[in-house]
Design a protein around this motif. Sequence first.
Motif, PDB file in Angstrom:
ATOM      1  N   VAL A   1      20.412 -16.365  -5.944  1.00  0.00           N
ATOM      2  CA  VAL A   1      20.089 -17.774  -6.203  1.00  0.00           C
ATOM      3  C   VAL A   1      18.716 -17.805  -6.847  1.00  0.00           C
ATOM      4  CG1 VAL A   1      19.890 -20.078  -5.250  1.00  0.00           C
ATOM      5  CG2 VAL A   1      21.341 -18.401  -4.101  1.00  0.00           C
ATOM      6  N   TRP A   2      18.652 -18.268  -8.071  1.00  0.00           N
ATOM      7  CA  TRP A   2      17.375 -18.357  -8.780  1.00  0.00           C
ATOM      8  C   TRP A   2      16.980 -19.830  -8.862  1.00  0.00           C
ATOM      9  CZ3 TRP A   2      17.453 -14.625 -13.663  1.00  0.00           C
ATOM     10  CH2 TRP A   2      17.747 -13.317 -13.222  1.00  0.00           C
ATOM     11  N   GLY A   3      15.677 -20.079  -8.766  1.00  0.00           N
ATOM     12  CA  GLY A   3      15.173 -21.440  -8.942  1.00  0.00           C
ATOM     13  C   GLY A   3      14.785 -21.654 -10.396  1.00  0.00           C
ATOM     14  N   LEU A   4      14.974 -22.868 -10.863  1.00  0.00           N
ATOM     15  CA  LEU A   4      14.608 -23.189 -12.242  1.00  0.00           C
ATOM     16  C   LEU A   4      13.994 -24.585 -12.245  1.00  0.00           C
ATOM     17  CD1 LEU A   4      14.692 -22.880 -15.340  1.00  0.00           C
ATOM     18  CD2 LEU A   4      17.094 -23.534 -15.283  1.00  0.00           C
ATOM     19  N   LEU A   5      12.768 -24.678 -12.746  1.00  0.00           N
ATOM     20  CA  LEU A   5      12.101 -25.976 -12.832  1.00  0.00           C
ATOM     21  C   LEU A   5      11.913 -26.308 -14.297  1.00  0.00           C
ATOM     22  CD1 LEU A   5      10.738 -24.218 -10.266  1.00  0.00           C
ATOM     23  CD2 LEU A   5       9.748 -26.457  -9.862  1.00  0.00           C
ATOM     24  N   ARG A   6      12.475 -27.411 -14.731  1.00  0.00           N
ATOM     25  CA  ARG A   6      12.413 -27.795 -16.143  1.00  0.00           C
ATOM     26  C   ARG A   6      12.810 -29.258 -16.290  1.00  0.00           C
ATOM     27  NH1 ARG A   6      15.706 -27.826 -20.123  1.00  0.00           N
ATOM     28  NH2 ARG A   6      14.939 -25.951 -21.174  1.00  0.00           N
ATOM     29  N   LYS A   7      12.764 -29.759 -17.508  1.00  0.00           N
ATOM     30  CA  LYS A   7      13.289 -31.104 -17.746  1.00  0.00           C
ATOM     31  C   LYS A   7      14.797 -30.989 -17.945  1.00  0.00           C
ATOM     32  CE  LYS A   7       8.974 -32.972 -19.003  1.00  0.00           C
ATOM     33  NZ  LYS A   7       7.977 -33.369 -19.943  1.00  0.00           N
ATOM     34  N   ALA A   8      15.535 -31.901 -17.335  1.00  0.00           N
ATOM     35  CA  ALA A   8      16.996 -31.763 -17.318  1.00  0.00           C
ATOM     36  C   ALA A   8      17.579 -31.871 -18.714  1.00  0.00           C
ATOM     37  CB  ALA A   8      17.603 -32.844 -16.432  1.00  0.00           C
ATOM     38  N   PRO A   9      18.373 -30.894 -19.107  1.00  0.00           N
ATOM     39  CA  PRO A   9      19.123 -31.043 -20.355  1.00  0.00           C
ATOM     40  C   PRO A   9      20.262 -32.043 -20.147  1.00  0.00           C
ATOM     41  CG  PRO A   9      19.511 -28.870 -19.369  1.00  0.00           C
ATOM     42  CD  PRO A   9      18.624 -29.625 -18.428  1.00  0.00           C
ATOM     43  N   PRO A  10      20.875 -32.529 -21.209  1.00  0.00           N
ATOM     44  CA  PRO A  10      21.937 -33.550 -21.040  1.00  0.00           C
ATOM     45  C   PRO A  10      23.242 -32.945 -20.539  1.00  0.00           C
ATOM     46  CG  PRO A  10      21.597 -33.055 -23.370  1.00  0.00           C
ATOM     47  CD  PRO A  10      20.580 -32.236 -22.623  1.00  0.00           C
ATOM     48  N   LEU A  11      23.217 -32.452 -19.313  1.00  0.00           N
ATOM     49  CA  LEU A  11      24.426 -31.840 -18.743  1.00  0.00           C
ATOM     50  C   LEU A  11      25.385 -32.949 -18.331  1.00  0.00           C
ATOM     51  CD1 LEU A  11      22.622 -29.145 -16.559  1.00  0.00           C
ATOM     52  CD2 LEU A  11      24.002 -28.717 -18.603  1.00  0.00           C
ATOM     53  N   PRO A  12      26.683 -32.769 -18.580  1.00  0.00           N
ATOM     54  CA  PRO A  12      27.632 -33.856 -18.345  1.00  0.00           C
ATOM     55  C   PRO A  12      27.724 -34.289 -16.879  1.00  0.00           C
ATOM     56  CG  PRO A  12      28.750 -31.814 -19.005  1.00  0.00           C
ATOM     57  CD  PRO A  12      27.288 -31.584 -19.164  1.00  0.00           C
ATOM     58  N   PHE A  13      27.404 -33.407 -15.949  1.00  0.00           N
ATOM     59  CA  PHE A  13      27.525 -33.788 -14.538  1.00  0.00           C
ATOM     60  C   PHE A  13      26.260 -34.460 -13.994  1.00  0.00           C
ATOM     61  CE2 PHE A  13      25.953 -29.435 -14.540  1.00  0.00           C
ATOM     62  CZ  PHE A  13      24.948 -29.467 -13.585  1.00  0.00           C
ATOM     63  N   LEU A  14      25.267 -34.695 -14.861  1.00  0.00           N
ATOM     64  CA  LEU A  14      24.048 -35.380 -14.423  1.00  0.00           C
ATOM     65  C   LEU A  14      24.033 -36.804 -14.970  1.00  0.00           C
ATOM     66  CD1 LEU A  14      21.246 -32.691 -14.983  1.00  0.00           C
ATOM     67  CD2 LEU A  14      22.341 -33.366 -12.836  1.00  0.00           C
ATOM     68  N   PRO A  15      23.531 -37.777 -14.172  1.00  0.00           N
ATOM     69  CA  PRO A  15      23.428 -39.137 -14.701  1.00  0.00           C
ATOM     70  C   PRO A  15      22.503 -39.168 -15.925  1.00  0.00           C
ATOM     71  CG  PRO A  15      22.551 -38.980 -12.442  1.00  0.00           C
ATOM     72  CD  PRO A  15      23.064 -37.637 -12.794  1.00  0.00           C
ATOM     73  N   ALA A  16      22.851 -39.982 -16.908  1.00  0.00           N
ATOM     74  CA  ALA A  16      22.073 -40.031 -18.158  1.00  0.00           C
ATOM     75  C   ALA A  16      20.615 -40.378 -17.884  1.00  0.00           C
ATOM     76  CB  ALA A  16      22.696 -41.038 -19.109  1.00  0.00           C
ATOM     77  N   SER A  17      20.373 -41.167 -16.820  1.00  0.00           N
ATOM     78  CA  SER A  17      18.997 -41.583 -16.523  1.00  0.00           C
ATOM     79  C   SER A  17      18.114 -40.381 -16.169  1.00  0.00           C
ATOM     80  CB  SER A  17      19.001 -42.569 -15.360  1.00  0.00           C
ATOM     81  OG  SER A  17      19.591 -41.948 -14.239  1.00  0.00           O
ATOM     82  N   LEU A  18      18.742 -39.302 -15.793  1.00  0.00           N
ATOM     83  CA  LEU A  18      17.981 -38.118 -15.371  1.00  0.00           C
ATOM     84  C   LEU A  18      17.657 -37.173 -16.533  1.00  0.00           C
ATOM     85  CD1 LEU A  18      17.688 -37.968 -12.203  1.00  0.00           C
ATOM     86  CD2 LEU A  18      18.726 -35.734 -12.474  1.00  0.00           C
ATOM     87  N   HIS A  19      18.421 -37.317 -17.628  1.00  0.00           N
ATOM     88  CA  HIS A  19      18.211 -36.400 -18.756  1.00  0.00           C
ATOM     89  C   HIS A  19      16.764 -36.502 -19.230  1.00  0.00           C
ATOM     90  CE1 HIS A  19      22.790 -36.742 -19.793  1.00  0.00           C
ATOM     91  NE2 HIS A  19      22.562 -36.118 -18.663  1.00  0.00           N
ATOM     92  N   GLY A  20      16.133 -35.364 -19.425  1.00  0.00           N
ATOM     93  CA  GLY A  20      14.747 -35.358 -19.913  1.00  0.00           C
ATOM     94  C   GLY A  20      13.703 -35.526 -18.816  1.00  0.00           C
ATOM     95  N   THR A  21      14.132 -35.696 -17.560  1.00  0.00           N
ATOM     96  CA  THR A  21      13.143 -35.785 -16.478  1.00  0.00           C
ATOM     97  C   THR A  21      13.080 -34.431 -15.751  1.00  0.00           C
ATOM     98  OG1 THR A  21      14.704 -36.446 -14.762  1.00  0.00           O
ATOM     99  CG2 THR A  21      13.792 -38.212 -16.123  1.00  0.00           C
ATOM    100  N   ALA A  22      11.969 -34.183 -15.079  1.00  0.00           N
ATOM    101  CA  ALA A  22      11.811 -32.885 -14.408  1.00  0.00           C
ATOM    102  C   ALA A  22      12.782 -32.784 -13.223  1.00  0.00           C
ATOM    103  CB  ALA A  22      10.382 -32.714 -13.928  1.00  0.00           C
ATOM    104  N   VAL A  23      13.357 -31.613 -13.067  1.00  0.00           N
ATOM    105  CA  VAL A  23      14.297 -31.372 -11.966  1.00  0.00           C
ATOM    106  C   VAL A  23      14.071 -29.962 -11.410  1.00  0.00           C
ATOM    107  CG1 VAL A  23      16.186 -32.920 -12.688  1.00  0.00           C
ATOM    108  CG2 VAL A  23      16.058 -30.598 -13.638  1.00  0.00           C
ATOM    109  N   VAL A  24      14.631 -29.739 -10.233  1.00  0.00           N
ATOM    110  CA  VAL A  24      14.662 -28.390  -9.666  1.00  0.00           C
ATOM    111  C   VAL A  24      16.124 -27.987  -9.610  1.00  0.00           C
ATOM    112  CG1 VAL A  24      14.107 -26.957  -7.673  1.00  0.00           C
ATOM    113  CG2 VAL A  24      12.726 -28.963  -8.195  1.00  0.00           C
ATOM    114  N   VAL A  25      16.424 -26.841 -10.185  1.00  0.00           N
ATOM    115  CA  VAL A  25      17.816 -26.391 -10.240  1.00  0.00           C
ATOM    116  C   VAL A  25      17.936 -25.110  -9.423  1.00  0.00           C
ATOM    117  CG1 VAL A  25      19.711 -25.739 -11.789  1.00  0.00           C
ATOM    118  CG2 VAL A  25      17.899 -27.273 -12.609  1.00  0.00           C
ATOM    119  N   LEU A  26      18.953 -25.041  -8.589  1.00  0.00           N
ATOM    120  CA  LEU A  26      19.287 -23.765  -7.949  1.00  0.00           C
ATOM    121  C   LEU A  26      20.458 -23.183  -8.734  1.00  0.00           C
ATOM    122  CD1 LEU A  26      19.020 -24.619  -4.135  1.00  0.00           C
ATOM    123  CD2 LEU A  26      17.267 -23.672  -5.665  1.00  0.00           C
TER     124      LEU A  26
END
Length: 494
Positions: free
Chosen positions: A257-282
């Motif tokens: 399990v790797w952690g990834l901190l970045r601004k959210a790309p426009p992934l289809p399973f993410l709400p559009a309001s989140l695209h481009g905002t910082a997120v933490v991804v496992l």
Amino acid sequence: MRTLTYLTLDKDVLQLRQTEVDAFAPSISGGLLTAADCGYDEARKVWNGTVDRRPALIARCLNNADVRSAVRFASAHRMLVSVRGGGHHIAGNAVAEGGLMIDLSGMRTVSVDAGTRTAHVGPGALLGDFDRAAQAYALATPLGINSTTGVAGLTLGGGFGWLTRRYGMTIDNLLAATVVTADGEVRVASENSDPDLFWAVRGGGGNFGVATSFEFRLHPVGPEIYAGLIVYPFAQAQRVLRAWRDFTNDAPNELSVWGLLRKAPPLPFLPASLHGTAVVVLVVAYSGDVAAGQYAAAPLLKFGKPVGSALGPTLYAAFQSAFDPLLTPGGRNYWKSNNFRSLTDSALDVVIESAAQLPGPECEIFLVQLGAAMARVDSSATAYVARDTNYIMNVHGRWSNPCDDDRIRAWARQVFRNAAPYATGSGYVNFLTDDESERVVASYGINYPRLQMAKRQFDPDNLFRMNLNIKPAAPGAVQRSPIRAPTTLPEPAE
Ligand SMILES: Cc1cc2nc3c(=O)[nH]c(=O)nc-3n(C[C@H](O)[C@H](O)[C@H](O)COP(=O)(O)OP(=O)(O)OC[C@H]3O[C@@H](n4cnc5c(N)ncnc54)[C@H](O)[C@@H]3O)c2cc1C
């Protein structure tokens, strides 16, 4: 008389006579390119778009004889020489300004023997080539996470990815490598043949010669694994990363399990309001039984309130290229990385504070989870020494406008400096930039003196210096502690 300007190993500017170039050209099956030739600009391009170097000659090698000829030509003229595998290294050492570039990208074959579970891989093969060929038999060996990376450079520097906790590093699965050394000899290095060379190429990078073929051990993997992403909002970063760190302490070897901190790309399973905002991804990959993977990964969904997840049975070969869209060739890149034995709360806070200041939409911080099978190998068993690295923080400064060069490089350097007090001080040569040559000695630690002796044996004039360079031991120098016999690596558990 026509001449061609070139740079020597000592950075002197000299001239080659056209007759010398003409005599050399027929010995390179794939062709010899100069700046005047069609294909020259394409051939000198590498993954990192900040690298724009113009070799005097590009030798497009297709076999051992071509490579021997190129090595001998470079040596005879004391010509600065570089070796291109997949062209992915961040430092751009595959291309030598004014030198001879030995281009192996045409040697891309992968041949799999499912009966013996072994693969023979050419030095121009990319990870995707290898994975596709091996997955036809539901087999794999640990490689990296971006399918356009070269097998050659990745292997020579060490190599890790989703299978490393289960099956070790890429080098732990290397059975043999064919290497053309600086004297033009073709050597097959393995535990039983040229063992000192075999030890050195397992982590020592391209310092010891041009690798023209690799033989790997394969393991049953897939074709489906349990893998995917869990995305948390950045506001939950501290809670999620601390829970992740604690979880990784006893995770099964099949699970990475790797952690990834970045601004959210426009992934289809993410709400559009989140695209481009910082997120933490496992980022989750379980290489064993799919149902067991679902069970093992379930707690990861409960570290906070995820804003989206895409987790399930996935083709291993597809997951191996899942990050390709974020890591496309040609972007401008500057990376910095630290190795950690453990990640304290304070170290994680540095990561989170740094990610709060991401300087661009493509910048990101990867937290790599290692350990398990990788750590079972003794630090002196291969040239790669940092077996105690349980986590790596890799800061990806990535952008497209050259006006951002200084700003984004400064951010990456600052993150590295802030995290350094918590890190081991060692490094991974496959991640070092062109301005980090002072980190080479620390990156090899206790293995550096033995590497210097091997360098003196196989490349006493330091012909192969376009790399994270190991300086040959001085003539007459003896290693204080005796060189240990090559250690047989423990067979990784299936
Ligand atoms: C997007 C991206 C993702 C990555 N992900 C991972 C990862 O998950 N895991 C990981 O371990 N690493 C990863 N890396 C680092 C990667 O391992 C190194 O960049 C590696 O050196 C790439 O190998 P290459 O053959 O493509 O590079 P090149 O730039 O062609 O070569 C790298 C170095 O090796 C030398 N070299 C290449 N081929 C040979 C050869 N046949 N003989 C002698 N010397 C040679 C070159 O001269 C150069 O010094 C990643 C890098 C990038 C850019």
